[in-house]
Design an enzyme around this catalytic site. Structure first.
Site, PDB file in Angstrom:
ATOM      1  N   LYS A  54       0.837  -1.203   0.000  1.00  0.00           N
ATOM      2  CA  LYS A  54       0.000   0.000   0.000  1.00  0.00           C
ATOM      3  C   LYS A  54       0.872   1.254   0.000  1.00  0.00           C
ATOM      4  O   LYS A  54       0.634   2.199  -0.767  1.00  0.00           O
ATOM      5  CB  LYS A  54      -0.925  -0.006   1.229  1.00  0.00           C
ATOM      6  CG  LYS A  54      -2.036  -1.033   1.121  1.00  0.00           C
ATOM      7  CD  LYS A  54      -2.787  -1.242   2.428  1.00  0.00           C
ATOM      8  CE  LYS A  54      -3.806  -2.372   2.265  1.00  0.00           C
ATOM      9  NZ  LYS A  54      -4.476  -2.758   3.514  1.00  0.00           N
ATOM     10  N   GLN A  98      -4.190  -1.400   9.821  1.00  0.00           N
ATOM     11  CA  GLN A  98      -4.223  -2.732   9.200  1.00  0.00           C
ATOM     12  C   GLN A  98      -4.859  -3.746  10.161  1.00  0.00           C
ATOM     13  O   GLN A  98      -4.478  -3.839  11.324  1.00  0.00           O
ATOM     14  CB  GLN A  98      -2.787  -3.150   8.828  1.00  0.00           C
ATOM     15  CG  GLN A  98      -2.701  -4.455   8.079  1.00  0.00           C
ATOM     16  CD  GLN A  98      -3.329  -4.396   6.682  1.00  0.00           C
ATOM     17  OE1 GLN A  98      -3.235  -3.399   5.977  1.00  0.00           O
ATOM     18  NE2 GLN A  98      -3.996  -5.471   6.283  1.00  0.00           N
ATOM     19  N   ASP A 121     -10.705   3.367   4.447  1.00  0.00           N
ATOM     20  CA  ASP A 121     -11.133   1.960   4.330  1.00  0.00           C
ATOM     21  C   ASP A 121     -12.665   1.871   4.293  1.00  0.00           C
ATOM     22  O   ASP A 121     -13.219   0.845   3.903  1.00  0.00           O
ATOM     23  CB  ASP A 121     -10.631   1.154   5.541  1.00  0.00           C
ATOM     24  CG  ASP A 121      -9.403   0.314   5.206  1.00  0.00           C
ATOM     25  OD1 ASP A 121      -9.192   0.024   4.017  1.00  0.00           O
ATOM     26  OD2 ASP A 121      -8.683  -0.074   6.149  1.00  0.00           O
TER      27      ASP A 121
END
Ligand code: NDP
Length: 285
Positions: A54, A98, A121
Site C-alpha cells: 500500500k 491494518q 477503508d
C-alpha cells in the site's frame, strides 16, 4: 467453455495512473499532496506485505505516505492517541489501521476513533451507514474494486442474480449492498447457509470471500457466470490461491478473476482513489 480472465493487475495499473494524474493536479492547484497514514500493530508477516504494498503504491502515485509499525503490546489508549494525532494532522487525508489487530485491541473501538472523513477503508459506522443508505462517502476498497472490475467487462447488473458467499463487514456485506444498489437481486451466504451450491448455481454474478481455499468448485458455478474470487490464501505448496477452485471454475464460467492478479491489486488501487478523494474534499471544504 474457457472463461475470459478479468485482469486486475492491468485495470489497477490504469486506475493508479489516473490517481497519479489527479494527485499531480492537486499539487499544482493547491500545493497539497494526498497523504495516507498506515498503522500496523505487531509483525504479522502477511500484514507486513499488505502494508508495504500500500505504501509503495502511494509513493509511486506521488502521494505522501507515512507507515508506522507499532509494538504488538501497544496499549489501546496509546493507539487511540496516535489516531487522534493523525486525525488532526493536515498533511494526512487518509488513515488506515491494518487488520487484524492483536487480541487485546478492539477493532471496533479503534475504527470508530478514526475521523470518518479520513476513514479511507470505509469501515467506520458512519461510512457503513452512508453506504447502506446509498450516499457513500467512502466505499470499502475491496468491494469497490470488484464493482470496477464488473464495470470494466460491462457485466449487466440490473435484474441479474448476484450471489455473495461470505458476509464479513469489510467485504461480503458492503459487496452485497453495492450489487443491490446496482439493481441486482442479491443473495448473501454465510457459513450457516443450507445447500450453498443451490444458491451459487443460480448466480449470474458470483462473488466469493470466505477465506476457505478452493471451496467453490466448477460444479457449483452456472455456465457463463461471472466469478469474482476475493480470497487470498496460502496453499500447502506455499503459493497464493483463492476461495474458488480456478481450474474447474474457469471451464464453466464466462469470466473469472485469477488469484493472484485479480481483486488484490484492485483493493490497493481503490485505496489510492479513496485517499485522493479525501484530499480533494479537504480542499473543497
Ligand atoms: P472473514 O473471516 O471475516 O469472513 C468470512 C465469511 O465467510 C464469514 O461471513 C463466514 O460466515 C463465511 N464463510 C466461511 N466459511 C464458509 C462456508 N463454508 N460457506 C459459506 N460461507 C462461509 O473473512 P474476510 O471477509 O475478511 O476475508 C475473506 C477472504 O478474502 C480471505 O481469504 C481474505 O484473505 C480475503 N481478502 C482479500 C482481500 C483482497 O484485497 N483481495 C481483502 C480482504 C480480504 P459466518 O459469517 O457465518 O462466519
Amino acid at each position: 467453455m474457457t472463461a475470459r480472465i478479468i485482469n486486475g493487475t492491468e485495470l489497477a495499473r490504469s486506475l493508479r495512473a489516473q490517481a497519479a494524474e489527479r494527485a499531480a493536479r492537486l499539487v499544482e492547484r493547491h500545493g497539497v499532496k494526498p497523504g495516507l497514514a498506515v498503522l500496523l500493530v505487531g509483525a504479522d508477516p502477511a500484514s507486513q506485505v499488505y502494508v508495504r504494498n500500500k505504501v509503495k503504491a502511494c509513493e509511486e502515485a506521488g502521494f505522501h505516505s507515512v507507515m508506522e509499525t507499532l509494538p504488538p503490546d501497544l496499549s489501546e489508549a496509546d493507539l487511540l492517541a496516535r489516531i487522534d494525532a493523525l486525525n488532526h494532522d493536515p498533511a494526512i487525508h487518509g488513515i488506515l489501521v491494518q487488520l487484524p489487530l492483536p487480541g487485546h485491541l478492539s477493532s471496533h473501538t479503534v475504527i470508530e476513533a478514526i475521523a470518518p472523513e479520513k476513514d479511507v477503508d470505509g469501515f467506520h459506522v458512519a461510512n457503513a451507514g452512508q453506504l447502506m443508505t446509498g450516499k457513500p462517502q467512502f466505499i470499502p476498497c475491496t468491494p469497490y474494486g470488484v464493482m470496477k472490475m464488473l464495470e470494466s467487462v460491462e457485466v449487466p447488473l440490473r435484474g441479474a442474480e448476484a450471489v455473495v458467499v461470505g458476509a464479513s463487514n469489510i467485504v461480503g456485506k458492503p459487496m452485497a449492498m453495492l450489487l443491490l444498489q446496482a439493481g441486482a437481486t442479491v443473495t448473501l451466504c454465510n457459513s450457516k447457509t443450507r445447500d450453498l451450491a443451490a444458491h451459487t448455481r443460480r448466480a449470474d454474478v458470483l462473488v466469493v470471500a470466505t477465506g476457505r481455499p478452493g471451496m467453490i468448485t466448477g460444479d457449483m458455478v452456472k455456465p457463463g457466470a461471472v466469478v469474482i474470487d476475493v480470497g487470498i490464501n496460502r496453499g500447502a505448496d506455499g503459493k497464493l490461491c483463492g476461495d474458488v477452485d480456478y481450474a474447474s471454475a474457469q471451464a464453466v464460467a464466462g469470466a473469472i478473476t485469477p488469484v493472484p492478479g485479480g481483486v488484490g491489486p484492485m483493493t490497493i488501487a481503490m485505496l489510492l482513489i479513496n485517499t485522493l478523494e479525501a484530499a480533494e474534499r479537504s480542499q473543497a471544504a
